[in-house]
Design a protein around this motif. Structure first.
Motif, short mmCIF file in Angstrom:
data_model
loop_
_atom_site.label_atom_id
_atom_site.label_comp_id
_atom_site.label_asym_id
_atom_site.label_seq_id
_atom_site.Cartn_x
_atom_site.Cartn_y
_atom_site.Cartn_z
N TYR A 52 0.84 -1.20 0.00
CA TYR A 52 0.00 0.00 0.00
C TYR A 52 0.87 1.25 0.00
CZ TYR A 52 -3.86 -3.11 1.16
OH TYR A 52 -4.80 -4.10 1.12
N LEU A 53 1.90 1.22 0.86
CA LEU A 53 2.77 2.39 0.96
C LEU A 53 3.62 2.52 -0.30
CD1 LEU A 53 3.81 2.04 4.72
CD2 LEU A 53 2.11 3.56 3.74
N PHE A 54 4.06 1.38 -0.84
CA PHE A 54 4.83 1.39 -2.08
C PHE A 54 4.00 2.03 -3.20
CE2 PHE A 54 6.38 -0.35 -6.04
CZ PHE A 54 7.76 -0.41 -5.88
N ALA A 55 2.76 1.61 -3.31
CA ALA A 55 1.88 2.16 -4.36
C ALA A 55 1.65 3.66 -4.14
CB ALA A 55 0.54 1.42 -4.35
N GLN A 56 1.59 4.07 -2.87
CA GLN A 56 1.35 5.49 -2.60
C GLN A 56 2.54 6.36 -2.95
OE1 GLN A 56 -0.45 5.97 1.30
NE2 GLN A 56 -2.05 4.58 0.63
N ILE A 57 3.74 5.82 -2.79
CA ILE A 57 4.93 6.56 -3.22
C ILE A 57 4.81 6.87 -4.71
CG2 ILE A 57 7.40 6.28 -3.73
CD1 ILE A 57 7.72 4.95 -1.02
N PHE A 58 4.48 5.85 -5.49
CA PHE A 58 4.34 6.03 -6.94
C PHE A 58 3.18 6.96 -7.26
CE2 PHE A 58 7.25 3.61 -9.58
CZ PHE A 58 8.00 3.00 -8.60
N ALA A 61 1.89 9.35 -5.50
CA ALA A 61 2.17 10.75 -5.16
C ALA A 61 3.05 11.40 -6.23
CB ALA A 61 2.85 10.84 -3.79
N ASN A 62 4.10 10.68 -6.64
CA ASN A 62 5.00 11.27 -7.64
C ASN A 62 4.36 11.35 -9.02
OD1 ASN A 62 7.19 11.73 -5.86
ND2 ASN A 62 7.73 9.56 -5.97
N ALA A 85 12.00 14.93 -14.20
CA ALA A 85 12.23 15.35 -12.81
C ALA A 85 11.19 14.77 -11.85
CB ALA A 85 12.22 16.87 -12.73
N CYS A 86 9.93 14.71 -12.30
CA CYS A 86 8.87 14.23 -11.40
C CYS A 86 8.84 12.70 -11.32
CB CYS A 86 7.51 14.75 -11.83
SG CYS A 86 7.35 16.53 -11.76
N LEU A 87 8.85 12.04 -12.48
CA LEU A 87 8.77 10.57 -12.46
C LEU A 87 10.07 9.96 -11.95
CD1 LEU A 87 6.95 9.97 -15.88
CD2 LEU A 87 5.95 9.97 -13.59
N GLY A 88 11.17 10.67 -12.12
CA GLY A 88 12.46 10.17 -11.62
C GLY A 88 12.43 9.99 -10.11
N GLY A 89 11.57 10.74 -9.43
CA GLY A 89 11.46 10.63 -7.98
C GLY A 89 11.06 9.24 -7.53
N ASN A 90 10.51 8.44 -8.44
CA ASN A 90 10.10 7.07 -8.09
C ASN A 90 11.27 6.08 -8.12
OD1 ASN A 90 7.34 7.39 -7.60
ND2 ASN A 90 6.89 7.43 -9.79
N GLY A 91 12.38 6.49 -8.69
CA GLY A 91 13.47 5.54 -8.92
C GLY A 91 14.13 5.00 -7.68
N THR A 92 14.28 5.85 -6.68
CA THR A 92 14.93 5.40 -5.43
C THR A 92 14.15 5.94 -4.24
OG1 THR A 92 16.31 7.35 -5.11
CG2 THR A 92 17.21 5.63 -6.54
N LEU A 93 14.51 5.44 -3.07
CA LEU A 93 13.82 5.87 -1.85
C LEU A 93 14.12 7.34 -1.53
CD1 LEU A 93 11.91 4.58 0.15
CD2 LEU A 93 13.84 3.98 1.57
N VAL A 94 15.27 7.83 -2.00
CA VAL A 94 15.63 9.22 -1.72
C VAL A 94 15.22 10.14 -2.86
CG1 VAL A 94 17.55 8.64 -0.20
CG2 VAL A 94 17.97 8.89 -2.64
N SER A 150 12.41 11.53 -3.66
CA SER A 150 11.59 12.71 -3.32
C SER A 150 11.28 12.70 -1.82
CB SER A 150 10.28 12.72 -4.12
OG SER A 150 9.34 11.85 -3.54
N SER A 151 10.87 13.88 -1.34
CA SER A 151 10.61 14.02 0.10
C SER A 151 9.45 13.12 0.52
CB SER A 151 10.24 15.46 0.43
OG SER A 151 11.21 16.32 -0.05
N SER A 152 8.44 12.99 -0.36
CA SER A 152 7.28 12.17 0.02
C SER A 152 7.68 10.70 0.17
CB SER A 152 6.14 12.34 -0.99
OG SER A 152 6.60 12.14 -2.29
N ASN A 153 8.65 10.23 -0.63
CA ASN A 153 9.13 8.85 -0.47
C ASN A 153 9.66 8.64 0.95
OD1 ASN A 153 8.85 9.18 -3.19
ND2 ASN A 153 10.79 8.27 -3.76
N LEU A 154 10.46 9.60 1.38
CA LEU A 154 11.09 9.46 2.70
C LEU A 154 10.07 9.53 3.82
CD1 LEU A 154 14.27 11.61 2.02
CD2 LEU A 154 14.18 9.14 2.36
N ILE A 155 9.04 10.34 3.63
CA ILE A 155 8.00 10.44 4.66
C ILE A 155 7.24 9.12 4.77
CG2 ILE A 155 5.77 11.52 5.16
CD1 ILE A 155 7.09 14.14 4.22
N ILE A 156 6.89 8.54 3.62
CA ILE A 156 6.18 7.25 3.64
C ILE A 156 7.09 6.18 4.25
CG2 ILE A 156 5.23 5.42 2.17
CD1 ILE A 156 3.96 7.50 0.46
N ALA A 157 8.38 6.23 3.91
CA ALA A 157 9.31 5.25 4.47
C ALA A 157 9.39 5.37 6.00
CB ALA A 157 10.69 5.43 3.86
#
Lengths: 152, 433
Positions: B135-141, B143-144, B376-385, B387-394
Motif C-alpha cells: 500500500y505504501l509502495f503504491a502510494q509513493i508512486f 504521489a510522484n 524530474a517528477c517521475l524520476g522521484g520514483n526511482g529510489t527511496l531518496v 523525493s521528500s514524500s518517499n522518505l515520509i512514507i518510508a
C-alpha cells in the motif's frame, strides 16, 4: 534534605522480559501509575505504566509520530479494546517502555525534587548518576505523607 | 578569483553539501546566496530579481490553504470513503487509496498529501491485518505520478511553468493524459507482485466497513469554506491566462480568503493564535531553500557560464531537438532519482532557456520543457531518496515495523520508473517530435 529522604527505597520493579499481563496485574492491583523497569543488574531503563496500557489498546496509526490526531469515525466497543489488549498480553513489556521520563538523583535537593514531581505529574524514579542503578521511587503520596508527618 | 570560476566552484560545492545531507539544505542554499552577494557577483537588488516570486507565492499560498483545509478532516473522509466504496477488499483499497493519493497530489503538495493519507492507510491495513508495504509502495508512486499532472502538483512543475510561461491548463492538457496511462501501467506490476496475495477475512473487512466516514469531518463549516476556496483557486488557475493574473496571485488570494473565512467568527486574540498556528505550518525550510537556490542560480547565470554549458550540451546532442528532448527526459529522471529534483530543475531551467536560439525559438523548447518535467517528477520514483514524500512514507513504514529499505525498494522501483519513462518517451515522440 534531598530526594533520598522522601523516596520509597524498595519499589516494585519490572524487567523488560516481563509480560504485559504481569505488568497489567501489578498496575491494576496496586493502582500504580508507573512502574520502573530495570535490567538484571538493577540499572534503570524506563517506566511502564497506565499510559503504556492505553497505548497498547489504541491502533498503532494513532499513537505513532505524525499519526492520526483524531479518530471519531471508529466506533469500537469495550470487547474490541479488550481483544486488542489480549493480543499483546503475552508480549514482553520491552515493546512499550517509556524511556523519556525525567529522573532525579538521590542527592537532588528536596525542593528541586518536588518541582520535578510537580512538572512530570507522575511518580519519579531516583537513579544513581554514576552506576545508573535505580535506588527508589518518589510518588505524590510519599512526599505529602512525609511532609504532613513532620513536626513544624 | 575569476568570477566564472568562483561561481562555478560555489555552485558545485553547494550541490555536494546538499547531497551529503550533513547540513540543512535551507542553510546551505542561503549561505551560497550570501556568498554570491559577498563576492560581488550580485548586489542585493540583483539577488532579489533572481528570486522567482511566482514560485514562492504559489508554494506559500497552497501551503496555507492545505494547513487550514486539513483541519476539517476531509482527507480522512476521502480515504475511508474510498476504502468502503470497494467493499473493503484489500486490492481494491490499495487501488482506491493510490487514486486518492494521486488526485490529491495533483492538486496539493505531495508531502502534505502523504502525511494525511499514510496514517489512514496504516489504520486500515491494521484493521484488515494485511501487510502495509504494498500500500505504501503504491502510494509513493501515486504521489510522484499524480504530482506530475499539474502545474501545482510538484515544485519542479511550478518552477518550469513559471520560467517557461506554461499555464495550469498547458500542464493539464499535455501531462495529465500521459499521467493516467503511466499510473495505470504502474498498478499492473504491483498487482502481479502483491495484488493477488492480499487477503483479509470478512470479520476484518467488516471493521473497516464499520468506520463512519462522515464522523471524520470534524468541522463542517470549515469543510465547505475550504472546498469553496479550493474551487475558486482551481478555477482561477485555469482562467489565469484569460484574467491575465499569475498563479501565485491566485494562490495567495485563495489563502487570504480562507484565512479570512476561518477567522471571521473568532475574537481578535483567538485570531492571532490561529493565524500564528497556520503560518507555523508553512514549510519555511522549503521556501528559504528555494530563495537561496534562485539567487545562486541567477548569480551563476550572470557569469555567462550557463550559456557555455548549454552550448556544450547541445553539441552533445548534435543540436537535434528530438535527441535533446529524449536525452533530457532520461537524464533528468536518473538525476532526480538520486539527487533533489528542485536544485536540478533550478539549474536546468536557465540552461534550457539558453538553448532557445539554437533550437529554433521558444516554441521548439516546449517538448523539452515537458521532458524536463516528466523526467524530474517521475524520476522521484526511482529510489527511496528520490523525493521528500518517499522518505515520509518510508518513515511511516519504519514506525509500523515494516521498513522500506533502500536496496529492495530500488530493485522494485527503478524498473517501474523505467517503464514510466518508456511510456513518456513514446508519448513525447509521437505528440511533439
Amino acid at each position: 534534605m534531598t530526594a533520598s529522604v522522601i523516596m520509597d527505597p524498595k519499589p516494585t520493579v519490572l524487567h523488560p522480559s516481563d509480560t504485559v499481563r504481569t505488568a497489567t496485574h501489578y498496575i491494576m492491583h496496586h493502582r500504580y501509575r508507573n512502574l520502573p523497569v530495570v535490567d538484571d543488574n538493577g540499572c534503570y531503563i524506563g517506566v511502564f505504566g497506565v499510559h503504556c496500557l492505553m497505548r497498547l489498546m489504541l491502533p498503532p496509526a494513532v499513537v505513532m509520530k505524525e499519526g492520526l490526531t483524531t479518530i471519531p469515525f471508529i466506533r469500537e466497543t469495550l470487547p474490541d479494546l479488550h481483544r486488542r489488549l489480549i493480543e499483546v498480553e503475552d508480549s514482553p513489556i520491552s515493546q512499550c517502555i517509556n524511556e523519556v521520563v525525567t529522573v532525579v538523583a538521590p542527592d537532588t535537593p528536596l525542593l528541586e525534587t518536588l518541582l520535578v514531581l510537580y512538572k512530570t505529574r507522575t511518580s519519579v524514579p531516583v537513579v544513581e548518576k554514576a552506576s545508573g542503578r535505580l535506588v527508589g521511587m518518589i510518588s505524590y503520596w510519599d512526599v505529602t505523607r512525609k511532609i504532613l508527618a513532620t513536626e513544624v | 578569483m575569476d568570477p566564472v570560476w568562483f561561481a562555478g566552484v560555489l555552485f558545485v560545492m553547494t550541490y555536494v553539501v546538499i547531497m551529503t545531507d550533513r547540513l540543512n539544505r535551507a542553510i546551505v542554499s542561503l549561505m551560497a546566496a550570501g556568498l554570491m552577494i559577498a563576492a560581488g557577483l550580485l548586489n542585493q537588488e540583483a539577488a532579489l530579481q533572481g528570486i522567482d516570486f511566482n514560485t514562492i507565492g504559489l508554494l506559500t499560498g497552497m501551503m496555507i490553504i492545505v494547513a487550514i483545509t486539513k483541519k476539517s478532516g476531509i482527507f480522512q473522509y476521502l480515504a475511508i470513503w474510498s476504502a468502503k466504496k470497494v467493499d473493503a477488499r484489500p486490492w481494491g483499497i490499495l487501488v482506491m487509496l493510490a487514486v486518492v493519493t494521486a488526485v490529491l497530489s495533483a492538486l496539493l503538495p505531495n508531502v502534505t498529501t502523504v502525511l494525511m493519507i499514510a496514517p489512514v492507510t496504516l489504520l486500515i491495513t491494521d484493521a484488515l491485518k494485511v501487510n502495509p508495504y504494498p500500500y505504501l509502495f503504491a502510494q509513493i508512486f501515486a504521489a510522484n505520478i499524480g504530482g506530475t499532472a499539474t502545474l501545482i502538483g510538484d515544485p519542479p512543475n511550478i518552477m518550469i511553468g513559471s520560467a517557461a510561461g506554461l499555464s495550469f491548463n498547458d500542464f493539464v492538457l499535455n501531462l495529465a493524459p500521459l499521467v493516467v496511462v503511466v499510473f495505470a501501467a504502474t498498478l499492473l506490476p504491483i498487482y502481479l507482485i502483491w495484488g493477488r496475495t492480499l487477503k483479509s477475512t470478512p470479520e476484518h473487512r467488516q471493521r473497516v466497513l464499520d468506520y463512519r466516514e462522515s464522523d471524520a469531518i470534524t468541522d463542517k463549516r470549515l469543510l465547505w469554506q475550504s472546498l469553496s476556496v479550493l474551487v475558486v483557486v482551481i478555477t482561477g488557475f485555469t482562467l489565469a491566462d484569460v484574467l491575465n493574473v499569475e498563479v501565485a496571485t491566485v494562490a495567495m488570494f485563495g489563502a487570504s480568503l480562507l484565512l479570512l473565512l476561518d477567522n471571521l467568527p473568532r475574537s481578535p486574540g483567538e485570531q492571532n493564535k490561529v493565524v500564528e498556528q497556520t503560518f507555523a505550518e508553512i514549510e519555511w525550510q522549503t521556501i528559504f531553500f528555494f530563495i537561496g537556490l534562485f539567487i545562486l542560480v541567477y548569480g551563476l547565470g550572470t557569469t555567462g557560464l550557463m550559456e557555455d554549458v548549454a552550448h556544450d550540451l547541445l553539441e552533445l546532442t548534435g543540436g537535434n531537438a528530438k535527441v535533446t528532448a529524449i536525452s533530457l527526459l532520461w537524464a533528468s529522471a536518473v538525476a532526480s532519482a538520486f539527487v533533489d529534483n528542485i536544485p536540478y530543475v533550478a539549474t536546468m531551467i536557465p540552461l534550457i532557456k539558453n538553448m532557445s536560439a539554437s533550437l529554433g525559438g521558444p516554441q521548439a523548447l516546449v517538448p523539452i520543457w515537458w521532458s524536463l518535467s516528466l523526467g524530474a517528477c517521475l524520476g522521484g520514483n526511482g529510489t527511496l531518496v528520490g523525493s521528500s514524500s518517499n522518505l515520509i512514507i518510508a518513515s511511516f513504514a519504519e514506525r509500523t515495523g515494516h521498513p522500506i529499505r533502500f536496496l529492495p525498494f530500488l530493485l522494485m522501483a527503478f524498473p517501474l520508473m523505467v517503464l514510466s519513462l518508456l511510456i513518456s518517451t513514446v508519448y513525447i515522440y509521437l505528440r511533439y517530435l
